[in-house]
Scaffold this active site. Structure first.
Site, PDB file in Angstrom:
ATOM      1  N   HIS A   1       0.424  -1.380  -0.237  1.00  0.00           N
ATOM      2  CA  HIS A   1       0.129  -0.025  -0.114  1.00  0.00           C
ATOM      3  C   HIS A   1       0.869   1.181   0.046  1.00  0.00           C
ATOM      4  O   HIS A   1      -0.050   1.913   0.157  1.00  0.00           O
ATOM      5  CB  HIS A   1      -0.880   0.239   1.112  1.00  0.00           C
ATOM      6  CG  HIS A   1      -1.917  -0.901   1.626  1.00  0.00           C
ATOM      7  ND1 HIS A   1      -2.963  -1.319   2.401  1.00  0.00           N
ATOM      8  CD2 HIS A   1      -2.416  -2.215  -0.171  1.00  0.00           C
ATOM      9  CE1 HIS A   1      -3.702  -2.443   2.215  1.00  0.00           C
ATOM     10  NE2 HIS A   1      -3.096  -2.464   0.705  1.00  0.00           N
TER      11      HIS A   1
ATOM     12  N   ALA B   1       0.719  -9.851  18.702  1.00  0.00           N
ATOM     13  CA  ALA B   1       1.890 -10.220  17.854  1.00  0.00           C
ATOM     14  C   ALA B   1       2.779 -10.319  18.365  1.00  0.00           C
ATOM     15  O   ALA B   1       4.007 -10.925  18.212  1.00  0.00           O
ATOM     16  CB  ALA B   1       2.096  -9.569  16.313  1.00  0.00           C
TER      17      ALA B   1
HETATM   18  N1  APR Z   1      -1.139  -7.749  17.338  1.00  0.00           N
HETATM   19  C1  APR Z   1      -1.959  -8.771  16.604  1.00  0.00           C
HETATM   20  N2  APR Z   1      -3.078  -8.209  15.886  1.00  0.00           N
HETATM   21  C2  APR Z   1      -3.375  -7.451  16.454  1.00  0.00           C
HETATM   22  C3  APR Z   1      -2.837  -6.047  17.882  1.00  0.00           C
HETATM   23  C4  APR Z   1      -2.071  -7.117  18.080  1.00  0.00           C
HETATM   24  N3  APR Z   1      -1.289  -6.589  19.350  1.00  0.00           N
HETATM   25  N4  APR Z   1      -4.238  -5.371  17.506  1.00  0.00           N
HETATM   26  C5  APR Z   1      -4.545  -5.231  16.709  1.00  0.00           C
HETATM   27  N5  APR Z   1      -4.531  -6.281  15.848  1.00  0.00           N
HETATM   28  C6  APR Z   1      -5.197  -6.940  15.116  1.00  0.00           C
HETATM   29  C7  APR Z   1      -6.999  -6.723  15.293  1.00  0.00           C
HETATM   30  O1  APR Z   1      -7.764  -7.025  16.017  1.00  0.00           O
HETATM   31  C8  APR Z   1      -7.805  -6.197  13.766  1.00  0.00           C
HETATM   32  O2  APR Z   1      -8.246  -7.916  13.069  1.00  0.00           O
HETATM   33  O3  APR Z   1      -5.365  -5.916  14.017  1.00  0.00           O
HETATM   34  C9  APR Z   1      -6.320  -6.338  12.501  1.00  0.00           C
HETATM   35  C10 APR Z   1      -6.199  -4.217  12.191  1.00  0.00           C
HETATM   36  O4  APR Z   1      -7.587  -4.225  10.733  1.00  0.00           O
HETATM   37  P1  APR Z   1      -7.463  -3.035  10.230  1.00  0.00           P
HETATM   38  O5  APR Z   1      -7.894  -2.100  11.336  1.00  0.00           O
HETATM   39  O6  APR Z   1      -8.400  -3.440   9.415  1.00  0.00           O
HETATM   40  O7  APR Z   1      -6.373  -2.799   9.702  1.00  0.00           O
HETATM   41  P2  APR Z   1      -5.442  -3.688   8.892  1.00  0.00           P
HETATM   42  O8  APR Z   1      -5.900  -5.230   7.998  1.00  0.00           O
HETATM   43  O9  APR Z   1      -3.791  -4.090   8.090  1.00  0.00           O
HETATM   44  O10 APR Z   1      -6.425  -2.677   7.192  1.00  0.00           O
HETATM   45  C11 APR Z   1      -5.869  -2.693   5.889  1.00  0.00           C
HETATM   46  O11 APR Z   1      -7.019  -1.302   5.324  1.00  0.00           O
HETATM   47  O12 APR Z   1      -7.354   0.916   5.704  1.00  0.00           O
HETATM   48  C12 APR Z   1      -7.345   0.409   4.340  1.00  0.00           C
HETATM   49  O13 APR Z   1      -4.807   0.423   3.582  1.00  0.00           O
HETATM   50  C13 APR Z   1      -5.320   0.747   4.921  1.00  0.00           C
HETATM   51  O14 APR Z   1      -3.748  -1.108   4.758  1.00  0.00           O
HETATM   52  C14 APR Z   1      -4.667  -0.352   5.232  1.00  0.00           C
HETATM   53  C15 APR Z   1      -5.687  -1.345   5.499  1.00  0.00           C
END
Ligand code: APR
Length: 259
Positions: free
Chosen positions: A119, A246
Site C-alpha cells: 500500500h 503479535a
Molecule cells: N497483534 C495482532 N493483531 C492485532 C493487534 C496486536 N497487538 N492489535 C490489533 N490487532 C488486529 C485487530 O484485531 C484487527 O483485526 O489487527 C487488525 C487490524 O485491522 P485493521 O485496522 O483493519 O488494519 P489492516 O487489516 O491492516 O487494514 C488493511 O485497510 O484501511 C486500509 O490501506 C489500509 O492497509 C490498510 C488496510
C-alpha cells in the site's frame, strides 16, 4: 496459559523451506501506530471517503495533506516493536518473505529484507500529475511527470507539498481506496503466497487483494496460520489460529522454533 498449537506452529516454522508472513496494522499497534478499524482506529475517527481517495484529494488537497502530516508526525515518534524485530530476523533466512499492508515503514526500520509493501509509504511522495494506480490525472493536460521521492521531514516545510521537478501538487505515494496496486507488488505478493507456511498477522482480512493471499497460499498447499487477538473472516479458513497480540506470539514462536 500457553496457546495449544504454539509448539506445532513453531515446529512448522523450523521446517518450512518457504515461509511468508503477511502483516497489517495490528503488528504496529504495540509501537503506538493506530490501526484502522480497531477501537481507536483511524476509520472510527475519520471518514476514508473524505481523506483516502483521489476525489477527496482533488476536492481538498490541503485537508488530505493535513491528515497525512498528522499521521507522519504521530508515526515519526514510533519505534519498531519486538514483532517487527522477530520478522526482520526471520527475513534474513533463505525462502522467507514479508508482505505488508502497513505504510509506516517500521518493517524497514527494523531491517526487514525481502519486503513487499502493498500500500505504499507515508514517507514517500509522488507528483500528483502522474496517472498511476488507475486514477485519472489531476486535471492539467501537460505530460505527466512520474517523479517520486522520499521525504521524512516532520513537519513538511509546505502543505500541500509540491513536486520538486515540475512544481505540480504532490500526493502521498500510498494506494488509496478505488486505486489499483502496483503490478510488480501484486506479482511479488502472489508469488510469496505460494509457500509452505503462510502466517497472517495483525490484519482484519477485509481489504483486497491482500485479504486474498491466504486463499492463494491454501491453493498452493501451504499450511496457514493467523495471529490476531480477534476473529476475522479468515479465522475459520486457516489451519491454526493463534489468538493473541503479535508482540507476544511472534517472540514466543521465535524462541520455540530456535530451541
Ligand atoms: N497483534 C495482532 N493483531 C492485532 C493487534 C496486536 N497487538 N492489535 C490489533 N490487532 C488486529 C485487530 O484485531 C484487527 O483485526 O489487527 C487488525 C487490524 O485491522 P485493521 O485496522 O483493519 O488494519 P489492516 O487489516 O491492516 O487494514 C488493511 O485497510 O484501511 C486500509 O490501506 C489500509 O492497509 C490498510 C488496510
Amino acid at each position: 496459559m500457553p496457546l495449544p498449537n504454539l509448539e506445532a506452529v513453531a515446529e512448522k516454522i523450523r521446517r518450512a523451506p518457504r515461509l511468508t508472513i503477511l502483516t497489517g496494522a495490528g503488528v504496529s499497534a504495540a509501537s503506538g501506530v493506530p490501526t484502522f478499524r480497531g477501537e481507536q482506529g483511524l476509520w472510527r475517527q475519520f471518514r476514508p471517503e473524505d481523506l483516502a481517495n483521489i476525489e477527496a484529494f482533488r476536492r481538498d488537497p490541503v485537508l488530505v495533506w493535513e491528515w497525512y502530516a498528522w499521521r507522519r508526525e504521530r508515526t515519526a515518534t514510533c519505534q519498531p516493536n519486538v514483532a517487527h524485530e522477530v520478522l526482520a530476523r526471520w527475513s534474513q533466512r533463505k525462502g522467507c518473505a514479508v508482505v505488508t499492508q502497513n505504510v509506516d515503514d517500521l518493517h524497514i526500520r527494523a531491517g526487514t529484507r525481502h519486503l513487499t509493501r502493498l500500500h505504499g509509504s507515508l514517507w514517500e511522495l509522488r507528483c500528483a500529475s502522474a496517472a498511476r494506480h488507475g486514477a485519472g490525472r489531476a486535471g492539467s493536460n501537460r505530460a505527466s511527470c512520474e517523479h517520486s521521492w522520499r521525504d521524512e521531514r516532520v513537519p513538511l516545510p509546505e502543505i500541500p507539498p509540491r513536486c520538486p521537478r515540475c512544481g505540480e501538487l504532490a500526493r502521498p505515494d500510498i494506494v488509496w481506496f478505488g486505486e489499483t496496486l502496483r503490478q510488480e507488488d501484486v506479482k511479488a505478493a502472489t508469488a510469496a503466497a505460494r509457500c509452505d507456511l503462510f502466517i497472517t498477522a495483525g490484519t482484519s482480512a477485509l481489504v483486497h487483494p491482500a485479504a486474498g493471499l491466504v486463499h492463494e497460499a491454501r491453493r498452493a498447499g501451504a499450511v496457514t496460520v493467523e495471529i490476531n487477538p480477534e476473529a476475522t473472516p479468515v479465522s475459520s479458513v486457516v489451519d491454526h489460529v493463534l489468538a493473541g497480540p503479535a508482540e507476544e506470539i511472534l517472540p514466543a514462536l521465535d524462541l520455540l522454533s530456535r530451541s
